[in-house]
Design an enzyme around this catalytic site. Structure first.
Site, PDB file in Angstrom:
ATOM      1  N   HIS A  47       0.800  -1.228   0.000  1.00  0.00           N
ATOM      2  CA  HIS A  47       0.000   0.000   0.000  1.00  0.00           C
ATOM      3  C   HIS A  47       0.832   1.277   0.000  1.00  0.00           C
ATOM      4  O   HIS A  47       0.262   2.366   0.040  1.00  0.00           O
ATOM      5  CB  HIS A  47      -0.949   0.001   1.204  1.00  0.00           C
ATOM      6  CG  HIS A  47      -2.062  -0.998   1.070  1.00  0.00           C
ATOM      7  ND1 HIS A  47      -2.984  -0.980   0.053  1.00  0.00           N
ATOM      8  CD2 HIS A  47      -2.380  -2.086   1.821  1.00  0.00           C
ATOM      9  CE1 HIS A  47      -3.833  -1.993   0.182  1.00  0.00           C
ATOM     10  NE2 HIS A  47      -3.480  -2.690   1.251  1.00  0.00           N
ATOM     11  N   ARG A  72       6.788  -6.289   2.737  1.00  0.00           N
ATOM     12  CA  ARG A  72       5.499  -6.803   2.245  1.00  0.00           C
ATOM     13  C   ARG A  72       5.350  -6.395   0.782  1.00  0.00           C
ATOM     14  O   ARG A  72       5.146  -5.223   0.471  1.00  0.00           O
ATOM     15  CB  ARG A  72       4.337  -6.234   3.059  1.00  0.00           C
ATOM     16  CG  ARG A  72       2.990  -6.755   2.536  1.00  0.00           C
ATOM     17  CD  ARG A  72       1.840  -6.468   3.472  1.00  0.00           C
ATOM     18  NE  ARG A  72       1.379  -5.095   3.445  1.00  0.00           N
ATOM     19  CZ  ARG A  72       0.213  -4.700   3.933  1.00  0.00           C
ATOM     20  NH1 ARG A  72      -0.601  -5.575   4.512  1.00  0.00           N
ATOM     21  NH2 ARG A  72      -0.146  -3.437   3.888  1.00  0.00           N
ATOM     22  N   ASP A  86      16.737 -11.382  -3.934  1.00  0.00           N
ATOM     23  CA  ASP A  86      18.042 -11.015  -4.504  1.00  0.00           C
ATOM     24  C   ASP A  86      18.566  -9.688  -3.951  1.00  0.00           C
ATOM     25  O   ASP A  86      19.778  -9.522  -3.817  1.00  0.00           O
ATOM     26  CB  ASP A  86      17.968 -10.955  -6.036  1.00  0.00           C
ATOM     27  CG  ASP A  86      18.191 -12.313  -6.680  1.00  0.00           C
ATOM     28  OD1 ASP A  86      18.520 -13.278  -5.955  1.00  0.00           O
ATOM     29  OD2 ASP A  86      18.039 -12.424  -7.913  1.00  0.00           O
ATOM     30  N   GLU A 151      -6.309 -12.570   6.225  1.00  0.00           N
ATOM     31  CA  GLU A 151      -7.095 -11.342   6.336  1.00  0.00           C
ATOM     32  C   GLU A 151      -8.375 -11.424   5.510  1.00  0.00           C
ATOM     33  O   GLU A 151      -8.841 -10.425   4.980  1.00  0.00           O
ATOM     34  CB  GLU A 151      -6.254 -10.122   5.942  1.00  0.00           C
ATOM     35  CG  GLU A 151      -5.402 -10.309   4.689  1.00  0.00           C
ATOM     36  CD  GLU A 151      -4.490  -9.119   4.384  1.00  0.00           C
ATOM     37  OE1 GLU A 151      -4.590  -8.091   5.069  1.00  0.00           O
ATOM     38  OE2 GLU A 151      -3.688  -9.222   3.436  1.00  0.00           O
ATOM     39  N   ASP A 177      -8.364  -5.477   6.570  1.00  0.00           N
ATOM     40  CA  ASP A 177      -8.981  -6.255   5.490  1.00  0.00           C
ATOM     41  C   ASP A 177      -9.967  -7.278   6.029  1.00  0.00           C
ATOM     42  O   ASP A 177     -11.017  -7.523   5.436  1.00  0.00           O
ATOM     43  CB  ASP A 177      -7.902  -6.934   4.637  1.00  0.00           C
ATOM     44  CG  ASP A 177      -7.320  -5.963   3.626  1.00  0.00           C
ATOM     45  OD1 ASP A 177      -8.094  -5.344   2.883  1.00  0.00           O
ATOM     46  OD2 ASP A 177      -6.091  -5.797   3.597  1.00  0.00           O
TER      47      ASP A 177
HETATM   48  O1  LIG Z   1      -5.579  -5.612   6.797  1.00  0.00           O
HETATM   49  C1  LIG Z   1      -4.738  -5.011   7.485  1.00  0.00           C
HETATM   50  O2  LIG Z   1      -4.990  -4.508   8.599  1.00  0.00           O
HETATM   51  C2  LIG Z   1      -3.397  -4.912   6.940  1.00  0.00           C
HETATM   52  O3  LIG Z   1      -2.992  -5.748   6.172  1.00  0.00           O
HETATM   53  C3  LIG Z   1      -2.581  -3.704   7.242  1.00  0.00           C
HETATM   54  C4  LIG Z   1      -3.013  -2.573   6.354  1.00  0.00           C
HETATM   55  O4  LIG Z   1      -2.769  -2.919   5.022  1.00  0.00           O
HETATM   56  C5  LIG Z   1      -2.280  -1.308   6.670  1.00  0.00           C
HETATM   57  O5  LIG Z   1      -2.149  -0.592   5.521  1.00  0.00           O
HETATM   58  C6  LIG Z   1      -2.956  -0.486   7.656  1.00  0.00           C
HETATM   59  O6  LIG Z   1      -2.626   0.840   7.573  1.00  0.00           O
END
Ligand SMILES: O=C(O)C(=O)C[C@H](O)[C@@H](O)CO
Length: 265
Positions: A47, A72, A86, A151, A177
């Site tokens: 993100h 991530r 790598d 999630e 999520d």
């Molecule tokens: O679902 C979640 O909680 C995450 O995976 C973390 C978020 O992606 C993160 O961006 C919260 O700011």
């Protein structure tokens, strides 16, 4: 030279590890976080607008410090995983893992044949310190760590099977999520979300693996640790910066900026 020790992996299941989300995408910002002393930093490319180059800069910036960088990626793409390994990533957190088959493919992407399908970067790769690390091909896997994110409701349903996959070192719960997927956007406190979190923690621990979660609210972090989480992201750099900046400005503007004080995670 010796392969760098994966300090995060070696402490899994042994002690609590406190982490912080690093979303500011520069080595400069990541190094500031590393100087604070977090056990791990989640360098986010799902993100946050990172590139392979910007991730590399952050790995180099964090390297001299105690903090262990976890990257991530934006997806579970195996070629991208090869590229990240790598550049020297040792711990990957893969978002939205929903089945044991997916988890097995991730394990395979991380390891050289015969265990997996990882291609050889050899002297081109920072991972081998451009061939300075003795015996890299035979020992690389020892210091790699795979964290899969659960999630979604399907992931929760399959949590036990996912956690039991050989080569999955840990499970990380994504409350944002999970909440939206269960029909409770922005509300990780809803009973459905809380019972899913609890069942993923239990499934992970009974597979003998470590469980982590994002919990920037202190009371949540403490509760999840009591429930069995051993690595918790207790902050998000962007939110910390924004709330400190707002608090600072609010001292002078009072009510005017308080209308814009919402926060999420
Ligand atoms: O679902 C979640 O909680 C995450 O995976 C973390 C978020 O992606 C993160 O961006 C919260 O700011």
């Amino acid at each position: 030279m010796k392969l760098p020790k994966n300090t995060f992996k070696s402490r899994l299941n042994i002690e609590k590890q406190y982490g912080c989300w690093a979303g500011l995408t520069t080595g400069y910002a990541a190094e500031i976080l590393a100087t604070v002393g977090y056990d791990w930093l989640l360098v986010d490319s799902e993100h946050a607008p990172n590139t392979t180059q910007s991730l590399l800069g952050q790995l180099q910036a964090i390297a001299p410090y105690h903090s262990h960088p976890i990257v991530r990626p934006e997806s579970s793409d195996k070629d991208n995983i090869k590229r990240l390994l790598d550049i020297g990533v040792q711990t990957l957190m893969i978002p939205m893992v929903e089945t044991a088959e997916q988890a097995k493919e991730l394990v395979s992407a991380m390891h050289y044949p015969p265990k997996g399908i990882r291609g050889v970067g050899g002297g081109l790769a920072r991972a081998t310190r451009w061939d300075a690390i003795d015996n890299y091909l035979n020992i690389a896997g020892d210091e790699l760590c795979l964290i899969v994110q659960i999630e979604s409701s399907l992931g929760v349903k399959n949590a036990e099977e996912i956690a039991n996959v050989d080569g999955v070192d840990a499970v990380f719960i994504g409350p944002a999520d999970l909440s939206i997927g269960l029909g409770h956007p922005g509300n990780p406190y809803h009973g459905d979300v809380q019972s899913s979190i609890s069942s993923v923690i239990d499934a992970t621990l009974s597979a003998g693996k470590a469980c982590g979660i994002l919990a920037p609210v202190e009371a949540d972090a403490r509760k999840y640790m009591q429930m069995g989480c051993s690595f918790v992201a207790v902050g998000i750099d962007i939110s910390l910066m924004r709330s400190a900046a707002k608090e600072n400005l609010n001292k002078y503007l009072g009510a005017r900026s308080k209308s814009n004080n919402s926060g999420t995670y």
